[in-house]
Design a protein around this motif. Structure first.
Motif, short mmCIF file in Angstrom:
data_model
loop_
_atom_site.label_atom_id
_atom_site.label_comp_id
_atom_site.label_asym_id
_atom_site.label_seq_id
_atom_site.Cartn_x
_atom_site.Cartn_y
_atom_site.Cartn_z
N TYR A 148 0.83 -1.21 0.00
CA TYR A 148 0.00 0.00 0.00
C TYR A 148 0.86 1.25 0.00
O TYR A 148 0.61 2.19 -0.76
CB TYR A 148 -0.92 -0.02 1.22
CG TYR A 148 -1.86 1.17 1.29
CD1 TYR A 148 -2.81 1.38 0.30
CD2 TYR A 148 -1.79 2.07 2.36
CE1 TYR A 148 -3.67 2.47 0.36
CE2 TYR A 148 -2.65 3.15 2.42
CZ TYR A 148 -3.58 3.35 1.42
OH TYR A 148 -4.44 4.43 1.48
N LEU A 149 1.89 1.27 0.84
CA LEU A 149 2.77 2.43 0.88
C LEU A 149 3.52 2.60 -0.44
O LEU A 149 3.73 3.72 -0.92
CB LEU A 149 3.76 2.29 2.04
CG LEU A 149 3.16 2.32 3.44
CD1 LEU A 149 4.24 2.13 4.50
CD2 LEU A 149 2.40 3.62 3.69
N PRO A 155 3.86 5.84 -7.94
CA PRO A 155 2.81 5.56 -8.94
C PRO A 155 3.43 5.15 -10.27
O PRO A 155 4.56 5.54 -10.59
CB PRO A 155 2.08 6.90 -9.06
CG PRO A 155 3.09 7.92 -8.66
CD PRO A 155 3.94 7.27 -7.61
N PRO A 156 2.71 4.34 -11.04
CA PRO A 156 3.24 3.89 -12.35
C PRO A 156 3.54 5.08 -13.26
O PRO A 156 2.78 6.04 -13.33
CB PRO A 156 2.10 3.04 -12.91
CG PRO A 156 1.29 2.63 -11.71
CD PRO A 156 1.39 3.77 -10.75
N GLY A 157 4.67 4.99 -13.95
CA GLY A 157 5.02 6.01 -14.93
C GLY A 157 5.87 7.14 -14.40
O GLY A 157 6.44 7.91 -15.19
N LEU A 158 5.98 7.26 -13.08
CA LEU A 158 6.78 8.34 -12.50
C LEU A 158 8.18 7.81 -12.20
O LEU A 158 8.33 6.78 -11.54
CB LEU A 158 6.14 8.85 -11.22
CG LEU A 158 6.80 10.06 -10.55
CD1 LEU A 158 6.67 11.29 -11.45
CD2 LEU A 158 6.15 10.34 -9.20
N PRO A 159 9.24 8.47 -12.69
CA PRO A 159 10.60 8.00 -12.42
C PRO A 159 10.86 7.87 -10.92
O PRO A 159 10.51 8.76 -10.15
CB PRO A 159 11.48 9.11 -13.04
CG PRO A 159 10.61 9.74 -14.08
CD PRO A 159 9.21 9.66 -13.55
N LEU A 166 10.78 13.81 -4.29
CA LEU A 166 9.73 14.83 -4.23
C LEU A 166 8.35 14.26 -3.95
O LEU A 166 7.67 14.66 -3.00
CB LEU A 166 9.71 15.62 -5.55
CG LEU A 166 8.70 16.77 -5.64
CD1 LEU A 166 9.01 17.82 -4.58
CD2 LEU A 166 8.72 17.39 -7.03
N TYR A 167 7.93 13.32 -4.78
CA TYR A 167 6.54 12.87 -4.72
C TYR A 167 6.24 12.08 -3.44
O TYR A 167 5.22 12.31 -2.79
CB TYR A 167 6.21 12.02 -5.94
CG TYR A 167 4.76 11.59 -6.01
CD1 TYR A 167 3.80 12.43 -6.55
CD2 TYR A 167 4.36 10.34 -5.53
CE1 TYR A 167 2.46 12.04 -6.60
CE2 TYR A 167 3.03 9.94 -5.58
CZ TYR A 167 2.09 10.79 -6.12
OH TYR A 167 0.78 10.42 -6.18
N ALA A 168 7.10 11.12 -3.10
CA ALA A 168 6.83 10.24 -1.96
C ALA A 168 6.66 11.00 -0.65
O ALA A 168 5.68 10.75 0.08
CB ALA A 168 7.94 9.19 -1.84
N ALA A 257 -8.16 3.34 -1.31
CA ALA A 257 -7.58 2.30 -0.48
C ALA A 257 -7.78 0.92 -1.09
O ALA A 257 -6.90 0.06 -1.01
CB ALA A 257 -8.18 2.34 0.93
N LEU A 258 -8.95 0.71 -1.69
CA LEU A 258 -9.22 -0.59 -2.32
C LEU A 258 -8.45 -0.75 -3.63
O LEU A 258 -7.99 -1.86 -3.96
CB LEU A 258 -10.72 -0.71 -2.60
CG LEU A 258 -11.63 -0.81 -1.36
CD1 LEU A 258 -13.09 -0.76 -1.78
CD2 LEU A 258 -11.34 -2.06 -0.57
N ASN A 259 -8.30 0.35 -4.37
CA ASN A 259 -7.61 0.30 -5.67
C ASN A 259 -6.64 1.48 -5.75
O ASN A 259 -6.90 2.46 -6.47
CB ASN A 259 -8.63 0.38 -6.80
CG ASN A 259 -9.65 -0.73 -6.74
OD1 ASN A 259 -9.35 -1.89 -7.02
ND2 ASN A 259 -10.87 -0.38 -6.35
N PRO A 260 -5.52 1.44 -5.05
CA PRO A 260 -4.62 2.58 -5.01
C PRO A 260 -3.98 2.93 -6.34
O PRO A 260 -3.57 4.07 -6.54
CB PRO A 260 -3.56 2.16 -3.99
CG PRO A 260 -3.60 0.66 -3.99
CD PRO A 260 -5.02 0.32 -4.24
N ASP A 261 -3.91 2.00 -7.25
CA ASP A 261 -3.29 2.27 -8.55
C ASP A 261 -4.19 3.09 -9.45
O ASP A 261 -3.77 3.55 -10.50
CB ASP A 261 -2.93 0.97 -9.27
CG ASP A 261 -1.82 0.22 -8.53
OD1 ASP A 261 -1.06 0.90 -7.80
OD2 ASP A 261 -1.73 -1.00 -8.68
#
Length: 262
Positions: A148-149, A155-159, A166-168, A257-261
């Motif tokens: 989950y973390l 996220p997919p696609g982000l280097p 930055l993002y995390a 939460a159920l579908n974090p992607d």
């Protein structure tokens, strides 16, 4: 802040509007008007639900019609857009949440009651904490703590270097601090400010038309009454809107939460 007009002093209502002592001397400190209103609201909603659905008919009438309209609104405007196939499973929680928040808000526009329960920060905080715990529980249960973390921070696609730097950190701050805080404060602040404005304009009208009527003060009193009427209509709209937004964000958090992607 005191305002002087024609030699008379008008004192605007302030934070004392939200300071409620126990109902009687010696009563528990927590037994105050907002707590009683909250309990009455829950009991009233249970009675309405029983009257609407205890003996449902094929052609809904009266309370059943009202109950079904509320159910369809929450299902179609809140649950399905964010939960998809899981919408029906979460409808009892979302409908209950929307109904009790809306009724507690509307207490602020009911003569003789005239206090929105959610203008006391404790009530929105409890709602937000319940939603927060449910969100984390679902995320950890369905994806594991690490999974989950990871879905939050990368996220997919982000280097990954950019995400790590930055993002995390921003996403973790938002998920564990900002989101639950703003979820509660948004509801509280709108109800608090709305109640204060209604009290101010009502006090202006009462003071200059009843308590201290003067030739110069009469137009101010009339304006105060007119603004109180206008603000009451606006406040009812905001009360409904805030119940809708709080429930919508709840559905969004559960869906994420159920579908974090997604």
């Amino acid at each position: 802040m005191p305002v002087s007009l024609a030699g008379d002093e008008f004192t605007a209502p302030g934070l004392e509007l939200f300071d409620f002592p126990p109902l009687w001397p010696g009563a528990p400190y927590w037994l105050t008007k907002p707590v009683v209103l909250a309990a009455v609201g829950v009991i009233l909603l249970c009675a309405v639900a029983w009257g609407a659905f205890a003996r449902p008919s094929l052609v809904p009438r009266g309370l059943q019609h009202l109950g079904e309209y509320g159910y369809l609104f929450v299902r179609d405007q809140v649950a399905r857009p964010f939960l998809g196939a899981d919408a029906e499973r979460w409808m009892p929680f979302l409908l209950s949440l929307f109904s009790v928040i809306l009724l507690w808000n509307l207490f602020g526009a009911i003569p003789g009651v005239q206090f929105p329960v959610n203008s006391h920060i404790a009530f929105p905080v409890v709602f937000a904490l319940v939603v927060y715990v449910i969100k984390l529980y679902l995320g950890f249960r369905h994806h594991g703590v690490g999974g989950y973390l990871k879905s939050l921070m990368f996220p997919p696609g982000l280097p990954k270097p950019l995400a790590l730097v930055l993002y995390a950190p921003l996403e973790l701050l938002y998920t564990f601090v900002t989101a639950p805080f703003t979820h509660a404060v948004r509801l509280f602040a709108n109800m608090f400010a709305g109640h204060l404005l209604l009290a101010f304009f009502s006090a202006v009208g009462f003071w200059f038309l009843v308590e201290q009527p003067t030739g110069l003060g009469f137009p101010v009193g009339v304006l105060g009454v007119a603004m109180a009427v206008v603000m009451t209509g606006l406040e009812i709209f905001i009360q409904f809107l805030q119940a809708f937004l709080f429930t919508m964000l709840t559905a969004m958090y559960i869906g994420n939460a159920l579908n974090p992607d997604h």
